[in-house]
Design a protein around this motif. Structure first.
Motif, PDB file in Angstrom:
ATOM      1  N   ASP A   2       0.841  -1.192   0.000  1.00 57.96           N
ATOM      2  CA  ASP A   2       0.000   0.000   0.000  1.00 57.96           C
ATOM      3  C   ASP A   2       0.876   1.242   0.000  1.00 57.96           C
ATOM      4  OD1 ASP A   2      -2.497  -1.353   0.116  1.00 57.96           O
ATOM      5  OD2 ASP A   2      -2.204  -1.693   2.262  1.00 57.96           O
ATOM      6  N   ALA A   3       0.260   2.387  -0.225  1.00 58.85           N
ATOM      7  CA  ALA A   3       0.975   3.656  -0.168  1.00 58.85           C
ATOM      8  C   ALA A   3       0.123   4.674   0.573  1.00 58.85           C
ATOM      9  CB  ALA A   3       1.310   4.163  -1.561  1.00 58.85           C
ATOM     10  N   ILE A   4       0.787   5.525   1.324  1.00 60.62           N
ATOM     11  CA  ILE A   4       0.133   6.658   1.995  1.00 60.62           C
ATOM     12  C   ILE A   4       0.772   7.929   1.474  1.00 60.62           C
ATOM     13  CG2 ILE A   4      -0.286   7.814   4.184  1.00 60.62           C
ATOM     14  CD1 ILE A   4      -0.055   5.059   5.549  1.00 60.62           C
ATOM     15  N   VAL A   5      -0.046   8.821   0.956  1.00 53.85           N
ATOM     16  CA  VAL A   5       0.436  10.128   0.508  1.00 53.85           C
ATOM     17  C   VAL A   5      -0.016  11.158   1.531  1.00 53.85           C
ATOM     18  CG1 VAL A   5       0.406  11.858  -1.325  1.00 53.85           C
ATOM     19  CG2 VAL A   5       0.330   9.425  -1.910  1.00 53.85           C
ATOM     20  N   LEU A   6       0.943  11.769   2.193  1.00 52.92           N
ATOM     21  CA  LEU A   6       0.650  12.736   3.246  1.00 52.92           C
ATOM     22  C   LEU A   6       0.235  14.064   2.631  1.00 52.92           C
ATOM     23  CD1 LEU A   6       3.732  11.968   5.532  1.00 52.92           C
ATOM     24  CD2 LEU A   6       1.401  11.074   5.769  1.00 52.92           C
ATOM     25  N   ALA A   7      -0.987  14.492   2.906  1.00 50.92           N
ATOM     26  CA  ALA A   7      -1.514  15.716   2.302  1.00 50.92           C
ATOM     27  C   ALA A   7      -2.402  16.469   3.289  1.00 50.92           C
ATOM     28  CB  ALA A   7      -2.297  15.381   1.031  1.00 50.92           C
ATOM     29  N   PHE A  38       0.995  10.705  -7.863  1.00 49.80           N
ATOM     30  CA  PHE A  38      -0.078   9.790  -8.249  1.00 49.80           C
ATOM     31  C   PHE A  38       0.240   9.070  -9.559  1.00 49.80           C
ATOM     32  CE2 PHE A  38      -3.468  12.502  -5.899  1.00 49.80           C
ATOM     33  CZ  PHE A  38      -3.208  11.825  -4.727  1.00 49.80           C
ATOM     34  N   ASP A  39       0.796   9.780 -10.515  1.00 49.25           N
ATOM     35  CA  ASP A  39       1.136   9.171 -11.807  1.00 49.25           C
ATOM     36  C   ASP A  39       2.058   7.970 -11.627  1.00 49.25           C
ATOM     37  OD1 ASP A  39      -0.377  10.957 -13.281  1.00 49.25           O
ATOM     38  OD2 ASP A  39       1.305  12.301 -13.719  1.00 49.25           O
ATOM     39  N   GLU A  40       3.076   8.138 -10.794  1.00 42.12           N
ATOM     40  CA  GLU A  40       4.042   7.056 -10.596  1.00 42.12           C
ATOM     41  C   GLU A  40       3.436   5.885  -9.827  1.00 42.12           C
ATOM     42  OE1 GLU A  40       8.194   7.647 -10.031  1.00 42.12           O
ATOM     43  OE2 GLU A  40       7.924   9.824  -9.874  1.00 42.12           O
ATOM     44  N   LEU A  41       2.661   6.188  -8.803  1.00 43.44           N
ATOM     45  CA  LEU A  41       2.054   5.117  -8.017  1.00 43.44           C
ATOM     46  C   LEU A  41       1.018   4.353  -8.831  1.00 43.44           C
ATOM     47  CD1 LEU A  41       1.622   6.898  -4.562  1.00 43.44           C
ATOM     48  CD2 LEU A  41       3.465   5.381  -5.312  1.00 43.44           C
ATOM     49  N   GLU A  42       0.297   5.065  -9.696  1.00 49.32           N
ATOM     50  CA  GLU A  42      -0.697   4.410 -10.553  1.00 49.32           C
ATOM     51  C   GLU A  42      -0.023   3.431 -11.508  1.00 49.32           C
ATOM     52  OE1 GLU A  42      -4.833   4.057 -11.546  1.00 49.32           O
ATOM     53  OE2 GLU A  42      -3.846   5.231  -9.980  1.00 49.32           O
ATOM     54  N   ALA A  43       1.193   3.764 -11.951  1.00 49.19           N
ATOM     55  CA  ALA A  43       1.883   2.946 -12.952  1.00 49.19           C
ATOM     56  C   ALA A  43       2.621   1.750 -12.348  1.00 49.19           C
ATOM     57  CB  ALA A  43       2.863   3.815 -13.736  1.00 49.19           C
ATOM     58  N   VAL A  50      -3.734   3.481  -2.695  1.00 44.53           N
ATOM     59  CA  VAL A  50      -3.026   4.712  -2.355  1.00 44.53           C
ATOM     60  C   VAL A  50      -3.937   5.520  -1.437  1.00 44.53           C
ATOM     61  CG1 VAL A  50      -2.005   6.851  -3.202  1.00 44.53           C
ATOM     62  CG2 VAL A  50      -1.741   4.721  -4.525  1.00 44.53           C
ATOM     63  N   TYR A  51      -3.587   5.608  -0.153  1.00 42.84           N
ATOM     64  CA  TYR A  51      -4.395   6.336   0.820  1.00 42.84           C
ATOM     65  C   TYR A  51      -3.904   7.784   0.895  1.00 42.84           C
ATOM     66  CZ  TYR A  51      -6.068   1.740   2.109  1.00 42.84           C
ATOM     67  OH  TYR A  51      -6.635   0.484   2.063  1.00 42.84           O
ATOM     68  N   VAL A  52      -4.788   8.701   0.572  1.00 44.47           N
ATOM     69  CA  VAL A  52      -4.446  10.120   0.579  1.00 44.47           C
ATOM     70  C   VAL A  52      -4.892  10.686   1.920  1.00 44.47           C
ATOM     71  CG1 VAL A  52      -4.689  12.320  -0.621  1.00 44.47           C
ATOM     72  CG2 VAL A  52      -4.835  10.173  -1.908  1.00 44.47           C
ATOM     73  N   SER A  53      -3.924  11.007   2.770  1.00 43.47           N
ATOM     74  CA  SER A  53      -4.218  11.469   4.118  1.00 43.47           C
ATOM     75  C   SER A  53      -4.334  12.988   4.121  1.00 43.47           C
ATOM     76  CB  SER A  53      -3.101  11.037   5.073  1.00 43.47           C
ATOM     77  OG  SER A  53      -3.318  11.547   6.372  1.00 43.47           O
ATOM     78  N   THR A  54      -5.549  13.485   4.355  1.00 44.58           N
ATOM     79  CA  THR A  54      -5.762  14.922   4.402  1.00 44.58           C
ATOM     80  C   THR A  54      -6.663  15.274   5.580  1.00 44.58           C
ATOM     81  OG1 THR A  54      -6.288  16.893   3.068  1.00 44.58           O
ATOM     82  CG2 THR A  54      -7.779  15.003   2.873  1.00 44.58           C
ATOM     83  N   ASN A  55      -7.026  16.555   5.669  1.00 45.63           N
ATOM     84  CA  ASN A  55      -7.828  17.030   6.792  1.00 45.63           C
ATOM     85  C   ASN A  55      -9.250  17.352   6.339  1.00 45.63           C
ATOM     86  OD1 ASN A  55      -7.746  19.874   5.736  1.00 45.63           O
ATOM     87  ND2 ASN A  55      -5.567  19.563   6.130  1.00 45.63           N
ATOM     88  N   GLU A  56     -10.132  17.595   7.304  1.00 44.70           N
ATOM     89  CA  GLU A  56     -11.531  17.894   6.970  1.00 44.70           C
ATOM     90  C   GLU A  56     -11.679  19.176   6.160  1.00 44.70           C
ATOM     91  OE1 GLU A  56     -13.275  17.765  10.937  1.00 44.70           O
ATOM     92  OE2 GLU A  56     -14.443  16.025  10.289  1.00 44.70           O
ATOM     93  N   ARG A  57     -10.814  20.129   6.409  1.00 43.71           N
ATOM     94  CA  ARG A  57     -10.936  21.412   5.715  1.00 43.71           C
ATOM     95  C   ARG A  57     -10.779  21.256   4.214  1.00 43.71           C
ATOM     96  NH1 ARG A  57      -7.190  26.752   6.853  1.00 43.71           N
ATOM     97  NH2 ARG A  57      -7.929  27.995   5.105  1.00 43.71           N
ATOM     98  N   PHE A  58      -9.836  20.402   3.776  1.00 43.10           N
ATOM     99  CA  PHE A  58      -9.566  20.261   2.352  1.00 43.10           C
ATOM    100  C   PHE A  58     -10.140  18.971   1.754  1.00 43.10           C
ATOM    101  CE2 PHE A  58      -5.720  23.131   3.071  1.00 43.10           C
ATOM    102  CZ  PHE A  58      -6.358  24.238   2.534  1.00 43.10           C
ATOM    103  N   LYS A  73      -6.354   4.147  -8.096  1.00 40.74           N
ATOM    104  CA  LYS A  73      -5.847   3.679  -6.809  1.00 40.74           C
ATOM    105  C   LYS A  73      -6.119   4.603  -5.624  1.00 40.74           C
ATOM    106  CE  LYS A  73      -2.078   0.989  -8.887  1.00 40.74           C
ATOM    107  NZ  LYS A  73      -0.618   0.798  -8.946  1.00 40.74           N
ATOM    108  N   PRO A  74      -6.081   5.923  -5.782  1.00 40.99           N
ATOM    109  CA  PRO A  74      -6.202   6.785  -4.597  1.00 40.99           C
ATOM    110  C   PRO A  74      -7.535   6.658  -3.879  1.00 40.99           C
ATOM    111  CG  PRO A  74      -5.249   8.000  -6.431  1.00 40.99           C
ATOM    112  CD  PRO A  74      -5.753   6.708  -6.988  1.00 40.99           C
ATOM    113  N   VAL A  75      -7.452   6.598  -2.550  1.00 36.54           N
ATOM    114  CA  VAL A  75      -8.612   6.570  -1.665  1.00 36.54           C
ATOM    115  C   VAL A  75      -8.399   7.652  -0.617  1.00 36.54           C
ATOM    116  CG1 VAL A  75      -9.897   5.226   0.036  1.00 36.54           C
ATOM    117  CG2 VAL A  75      -8.984   4.110  -2.018  1.00 36.54           C
ATOM    118  N   LEU A  76      -9.378   8.498  -0.404  1.00 41.37           N
ATOM    119  CA  LEU A  76      -9.238   9.582   0.556  1.00 41.37           C
ATOM    120  C   LEU A  76      -9.430   9.056   1.976  1.00 41.37           C
ATOM    121  CD1 LEU A  76      -8.697  12.623   0.265  1.00 41.37           C
ATOM    122  CD2 LEU A  76     -11.157  12.989   0.485  1.00 41.37           C
TER     123      LEU A  76
END
Length: 323
Positions: A2-7, A38-43, A50-58, A73-76
């Protein structure tokens, strides 16, 4: 894997440009900072989710972005904060995400606001070969600059020392926010936090980890930009443009001089201006202006101004001696 993208950052140092947009959506050429990741992880077939870690505001901005994007792949994954003072710290947020999403596989963790010159697939090769926690490392070339990061010593591909934000760095090789964690290492996040250790930057966790088990290093050269300030963002754009210009086809430039590292986006109108090292967002109008080392946000109108090192928020109107 899996992957986590810190955002999840609020990028207050980039305000007003990032007051109402995640800094990960800042354009770098025809893409954005986070879309390059995202492009690289998708390929890469090794990466499942791909878990996109963000906050409620965004959260809504990310939902809309991913809905319009071609990625599968990305999941919020949303942490329950709406402003900087409520943040759990990166390590705390990571531990919560691991529990919230029930992660149990090897995991890549990477910052969504970093522009990196290496291929993520090459980092994953090193991670798989090492079979151990792995970090990416870059020589920042300055001990003064190194004080802002986790400074490391490496021997035969292994991290033998790690010190987070030292006052007197022993080297200029630093850890960047790109880590590979074997599945069993994810469980150590809770162990680390239970010991009342620093929950903020992930470097504190890595420093703790280096004292307990083998941590491998993936070193790279060329370029790395931690896009947390206007200057760093302009540096990243300049690296991408390589002293050139990028003018979108729908932009109109008349009677103007464009110097090095200028990006003018769609719908902008530039008349009788001089620009150098500048990013001009969509539908901006500039008339009789000199703009240097500045970022001008969308739908802004500026007339008869001389700006250097400025960040002008969206929908601004300033006319100096104009009609």
């Amino acid at each position: 894997m899996d992957a986590i993208v810190l955002a999840g950052g609020y990028a207050t140092r980039l305000w007003p440009i990032t007051r109402n947009r995640p800094k990960m959506f800042l354009p770098i050429g025809d893409s954005t900072v986070i879309d390059r990741i995202f492009d690289e992880l998708e390929a890469d077939d090794r990466v499942n989710e791909v878990y996109v870690s963000t906050n409620e505001r965004f959260a809504e901005e990310f939902e809309a972005h991913l809905e319009d994007a071609p990625y599968e792949k990305p999941v919020l994954s949303v942490e329950k904060t709406v402003e900087e003072s409520e943040k759990f710290g990166v390590v705390g947020a990571l531990a919560q995400l691991v529990e919230r999403e029930n992660l149990s596989d090897d995991t890549l963790v990477i910052a969504g606001d970093n522009l990196i010159s290496f291929a993520i697939s090459e980092f994953l090769d090193t991670f798989e070969e090492a079979g151990a926690p792995t970090l990416a490392a870059y020589d920042v070339g300055s001990r003064d600059r190194a004080t802002s990061y986790g400074v490391i010593d490496v021997e035969d591909g292994r991290v033998v020392a790690f010190e987070e934000k030292p006052e007197q760095p022993t080297s200029t090789l630093v850890s960047i926010a790109c880590y590979g964690f074997p599945a069993e290492a994810l469980g150590l996040l809770d162990t680390y936090l239970a010991g009342e250790n620093n929950p903020d930057e992930p470097g504190w966790f890595i420093q703790w980890l280096v004292d307990r088990e083998r941590v491998a290093a993936f070193t790279f050269e060329d370029a790395w930009f931690d896009i947390g300030t206007p200057e760093a963002y302009l540096d990243a754009v300049s690296w991408y443009l390589d002293d050139g210009q990028l003018v979108q086809p729908s932009a109109e430039v008349r009677e103007s001089e464009l110097g090095e590292n200028v990006h003018i986006m769609e719908g902008a109108e530039i008349v009788d201006c001089e620009l150098e090292r500048a990013v001009v967002f969509p539908d901006v109008t500039l008339r009789s202006c000199q703009i240097r080392s500045s970022i001008i946000d969308e739908e802004t109108v500026l007339e008869n101004l001389n700006l250097a090192g400025a960040q002008i928020g969206a929908h601004t109107r300033i006319a100096n001696g104009g009609d």
